[in-house]
Design an enzyme around this catalytic site. Structure first.
Site, PDB file in Angstrom:
ATOM      1  CD  GLU A  29      -2.851   1.068   2.484  1.00  0.00           C
ATOM      2  OE1 GLU A  29      -3.665   1.986   2.642  1.00  0.00           O
ATOM      3  OE2 GLU A  29      -2.828   0.040   3.196  1.00  0.00           O
ATOM      4  CG  ASN A  74      -7.632   2.129   5.740  1.00  0.00           C
ATOM      5  OD1 ASN A  74      -8.378   1.197   5.448  1.00  0.00           O
ATOM      6  ND2 ASN A  74      -7.231   2.348   6.975  1.00  0.00           N
ATOM      7  CG  ASN A 174      -9.326  -1.376   1.937  1.00  0.00           C
ATOM      8  OD1 ASN A 174      -8.826  -2.486   2.089  1.00  0.00           O
ATOM      9  ND2 ASN A 174      -9.269  -0.445   2.882  1.00  0.00           N
ATOM     10  CD  GLU A 175      -9.889  -2.609   6.358  1.00  0.00           C
ATOM     11  OE1 GLU A 175      -9.855  -1.498   6.929  1.00  0.00           O
ATOM     12  OE2 GLU A 175      -9.109  -3.528   6.649  1.00  0.00           O
ATOM     13  CE1 TYR A 246      -2.989  -6.462   9.072  1.00  0.00           C
ATOM     14  CE2 TYR A 246      -5.190  -5.522   9.184  1.00  0.00           C
ATOM     15  CZ  TYR A 246      -4.016  -5.751   8.483  1.00  0.00           C
ATOM     16  OH  TYR A 246      -3.879  -5.288   7.209  1.00  0.00           O
ATOM     17  CD  GLU A 294      -5.948  -4.832   4.615  1.00  0.00           C
ATOM     18  OE1 GLU A 294      -5.731  -4.537   5.822  1.00  0.00           O
ATOM     19  OE2 GLU A 294      -6.438  -4.031   3.807  1.00  0.00           O
TER      20      GLU A 294
END
Length: 503
Positions: A29, A74, A174-175, A246, A294
């Site tokens: 990223e 992000n 993304n997210e 995570y 991720e």
């Protein structure tokens, strides 16, 4: 401290599924020093003519990374891809809002596609569904994949890239469930937008694969309703739903920390169940696959990151220094993917260089392997083939956070073509050793090729540019006698037992 006993039986007919090599993918990223000072540093002694660090490329090749997600994360939710193409002198410097840095756009779509080719990796490209939508996504796809004769393909050619990049795999945002995301959406809003974007992109290039955004982590209040709503809109247009997770050990409870993959297994099973519920509801013949795009350990650097001054170019961010217990958990997380190789078809260790990464660099200086590099390399290099379901009898134990934790965590990979059998194993227990007996009578004439071990007396041991305190050795004691493998697993240790057929 004592020694416990575990038993396994492995048979070639107990197949979970074919392993898609893309479960060993990673992620770059525009964040911290992942790009600038990580993969790209034109002034570095090892720099290629394109400005990429050759020492980093060599380590990426050592990991055998098949696919890399880009450019976020992000960051993608506020990114205009047009800023990163064309002559360097014309590219704008922009405020990057997700991480509050200045983005100089020296590296963009074309440079990254070139780097990926040099790293022997495919690109998993993400489109901005935060501040943008259908139009920007279809234009970027046309720019990347259309041969010639249209506005955006000819624009690419004018930028010096005659051949299309032929990017096969695309993430639809993304997210988007996260309130921190620029352009955050509800599940209904995102599902509609993702579906319409998918339809348009497939008209440009019907050969692509598409990944819809799942939940940002298992603790999101909207999980798993987000997946159900999103898939209700997109089920027939997308090929994968994403998972992100995570883990960390901020309370220094190592026993519970090494058991966190029990949660990861439940997360995967819940998403599979949700996918299959929508499949049934839609009377669909299509099976939805999972992209765990991720995943990693991330908690060491949060305090340092909170003190960062905004609006500088490529400041150090998310630079976790990983210890030995982090490496053990990363090995366990990889085994979770192998255990559901029938449904988990892609995964991306986030990230690849400097930012919560297996590879660290010093600007102008060396690159080195963090502790987590080794289990990632082992599973990526040796975990190709089919995943087998072993029958396991193991001791169990309790921690502060979990009950009935299996002391032996394991996954098995069989490559019939090369006649190789690989047993990955983790003794999770911090104090008790384990004697493991493995029945391999279904694999006649198979003998030990190598027994790799990662062990250390200090679970907090780290690697630095000057000192590799955590690295594997090949002095494991596995042996075969009359169709049974026996091996000693010391407390808190990672093992790779490689067998091959001998005539």
């Amino acid at each position: 401290m004592g020694t416990k006993k575990a038993n396994m039986t492995i048979d070639p007919s107990f197949v979970v599924g074919k392993i898609d090599p893309r479960i060993y993918g990673s992620f770059i990223e525009h964040l911290g020093r992942a790009v600038y000072g990580g993969v790209y540093e034109p002034d570095h002694a090892s720099a290629t003519k394109e400005g990429f660090r050759q020492d980093v490329l060599d380590l990426v090749k050592e990991l055998n990374v098949p696919i890399v997600r880009y450019p976020g994360g992000n960051m993608v939710s506020g990114y205009n891809w047009e800023d990163g193409v064309g002559p360097l002198e014309n590219r704008p410097k922009k405020l990057e809002l997700a991480w509050r840095v200045l983005e100089p756009n020296y590296v963009g779509t074309n440079e990254f596609a070139t780097w990926a080719k040099q790293a022997n990796a495919e690109v998993m490209m993400a489109v901005n569904l935060g501040t943008r939508g259908v139009d920007a996504a279809r234009n970027l796809l046309e720019y990347c994949n259309h041969p010639e004769g249209s506005y955006y393909s000819d624009l690419r050619i004018s930028h010096g890239y005659k051949q299309p990049h032929a990017i096969k795999t695309w993430c639809l945002g993304n997210e988007m469930d996260g309130p921190w995301q620029i352009g955050h959406k509800t599940a209904e809003e995102y599902g509609r937008l993702a579906n319409e974007t998918a339809k348009a992109m497939r008209l440009v290039d019907p050969s692509i694969e598409l990944v819809a955004c799942g939940s940002s982590n298992v603790d999101m209040p909207t999980f798993p309703e987000w997946e159900a709503t999103t898939l209700a809109h997109t089920y027939e247009e997308v090929d994968y739903i994403s998972l992100h997770q995570y883990y960390g050990n901020p309370t220094d409870d190592s026993a519970s920390y090494l058991a966190k993959t029990l949660e990861m297994d439940r997360f995967i099973e819940t998403v599979i169940a949700t996918c299959d519920y929508i499949k049934a509801k839609k009377r669909s013949k299509k099976t939805m696959y999972l992209s765990f795009d991720e995943w990693n350990v991330w908690y060491h650097s949060r305090e340092a990151d909170s003190k960062m001054e905004p609006w500088s170019v490529a400041p150090p961010q998310l630079e976790d220094v990983y210890n030995f217990e982090d490496a053990l958990l990363v090995g366990s997380m990889l085994m979770s993917f192998l255990k559901r190789a029938d449904r988990v078809k892609m995964a991306c260790l986030a990230q690849l260089v400097n930012v919560i990464a297996p590879i660290m660099t010093e600007n102008g200086g060396p690159a080195w392997r963090q502790t987590i590099f080794y289990p990632y390399m082992h599973v990526s290099v040796f975990g190709r083939g089919v995943s087998l379901q072993p029958v396991v009898k193991t001791p169990y134990y309790d921690t502060k956070a979990y009950t009935d934790v299996p002391q032996l965590d394991t996954a098995v990979v069989y490559n019939e073509e090369s006649e190789q059998l690989t047993i990955f194993g983790l003794n999770r227990h911090l104090e008790d050793d384990l004697t493991v007996t493995i029945d391999i009578r279904g694999f006649e004439s198979y003998q030990i090729k190598e027994h790799i071990v990662l062990e250390n007396n200090d679970v907090k041991a780290v690697n630095t540019k000057d000192d590799d305190r955590v690295k594997p050795h090949t002095n494991g004691n596995a042996k075969v006698d009359q169709g049974k493998v026996t091996a000693h697993f010391s407390s808190a240790s990672w093992h790779v037992i490689r067998l091959e057929k001998r005539s």
